[in-house]
Design a protein around this motif. Structure first.
Motif, PDB file in Angstrom:
ATOM      1  N   ARG A  38      45.152 -80.224  33.081  1.00 38.45           N
ATOM      2  CA  ARG A  38      45.083 -81.497  33.818  1.00 38.45           C
ATOM      3  C   ARG A  38      45.327 -81.267  35.313  1.00 38.45           C
ATOM      4  NH1 ARG A  38      42.786 -82.637  30.077  1.00 38.45           N
ATOM      5  NH2 ARG A  38      43.458 -83.853  28.302  1.00 38.45           N
ATOM      6  N   ARG A  42      42.827 -82.005  38.370  1.00 36.70           N
ATOM      7  CA  ARG A  42      43.242 -82.834  39.505  1.00 36.70           C
ATOM      8  C   ARG A  42      43.029 -82.114  40.824  1.00 36.70           C
ATOM      9  NH1 ARG A  42      45.240 -86.272  42.523  1.00 36.70           N
ATOM     10  NH2 ARG A  42      47.295 -86.757  43.246  1.00 36.70           N
ATOM     11  N   ALA A  59      52.529 -86.558  33.857  1.00 36.15           N
ATOM     12  CA  ALA A  59      51.453 -85.913  33.083  1.00 36.15           C
ATOM     13  C   ALA A  59      51.959 -85.464  31.712  1.00 36.15           C
ATOM     14  CB  ALA A  59      50.886 -84.725  33.860  1.00 36.15           C
ATOM     15  N   GLU A  63      50.475 -86.980  28.245  1.00 40.13           N
ATOM     16  CA  GLU A  63      49.900 -86.119  27.193  1.00 40.13           C
ATOM     17  C   GLU A  63      50.663 -86.275  25.891  1.00 40.13           C
ATOM     18  OE1 GLU A  63      47.120 -84.367  26.897  1.00 40.13           O
ATOM     19  OE2 GLU A  63      46.645 -85.201  28.855  1.00 40.13           O
TER      20      GLU A  63
END
Length: 168
Positions: A38, A42, A59, A63
């Motif tokens: 991720r 990003r 994050a 998740e």
């Protein structure tokens, strides 16, 4: 992603993933790996986050929630998908074709045979007494009549459904 960012975030990510993994039923290393992916995504689209530690915590929690939602929606198979007792689509088609051939042959039988065999094969599971009353014949003659009708049916089906020959 810079080495400094990775070095700074690795201990925090390891701790956060270990704390959240048990609640979502996943392995902490899987959670870490997903968050690293991720972060890479990003970095490609928006660049590095302004507050990397806060972003990382959010994050990991996101998740973890996604993993819990997925686990609630996914259900294990109750039976083995390759269960040999479950007929394959090919077997179902062949069975349907055999049933159709038998029904068509029953319809071509002479005399009372079509009605007698349809009554015997009825899903209502009629008794001999009920079948005899429905056909207007004596209950004692049902057995011999049934034998004659099945013999006729066997002769009609023999050319259509050839017996299997042994191989070897």
């Amino acid at each position: 992603m810079t080495n400094d960012l990775v070095a700074a975030l690795r201990p925090l990510l390891t701790a956060e993933a270990a704390a959240e993994a048990h609640a979502c039923g996943s392995d902490p290393r899987d959670l870490e790996q997903t968050v690293w992916v991720r972060l890479l995504e990003r970095l490609e689209t928006h660049g590095p986050p302004r507050a990397p530690e806060d972003w990382l915590r959010r994050a990991v929690r996101a998740e973890s929630r996604r993993t819990r939602r997925t686990a609630r929606r996914e259900h294990p198979y109750t039976a083995d998908p390759a269960d040999p007792t479950t007929p394959t689509p090919e077997q179902r088609v062949l069975t349907t074709a055999r049933h159709r051939a038998v029904r068509e042959a029953v319809a071509r039988l002479p005399g009372r045979c079509p009605r007698l065999l349809q009554a015997l094969l009825s899903p209502k599971d009629l008794t001999y007494r009920e079948i005899a009353g429905e056909l207007g014949i004596s209950q004692g003659s049902l057995g011999p009549e049934r034998s004659r009708c099945l013999g006729c049916l066997r002769r009609l089906l023999t050319p259509e459904v050839a017996p299997r020959e042994g191989r070897g």
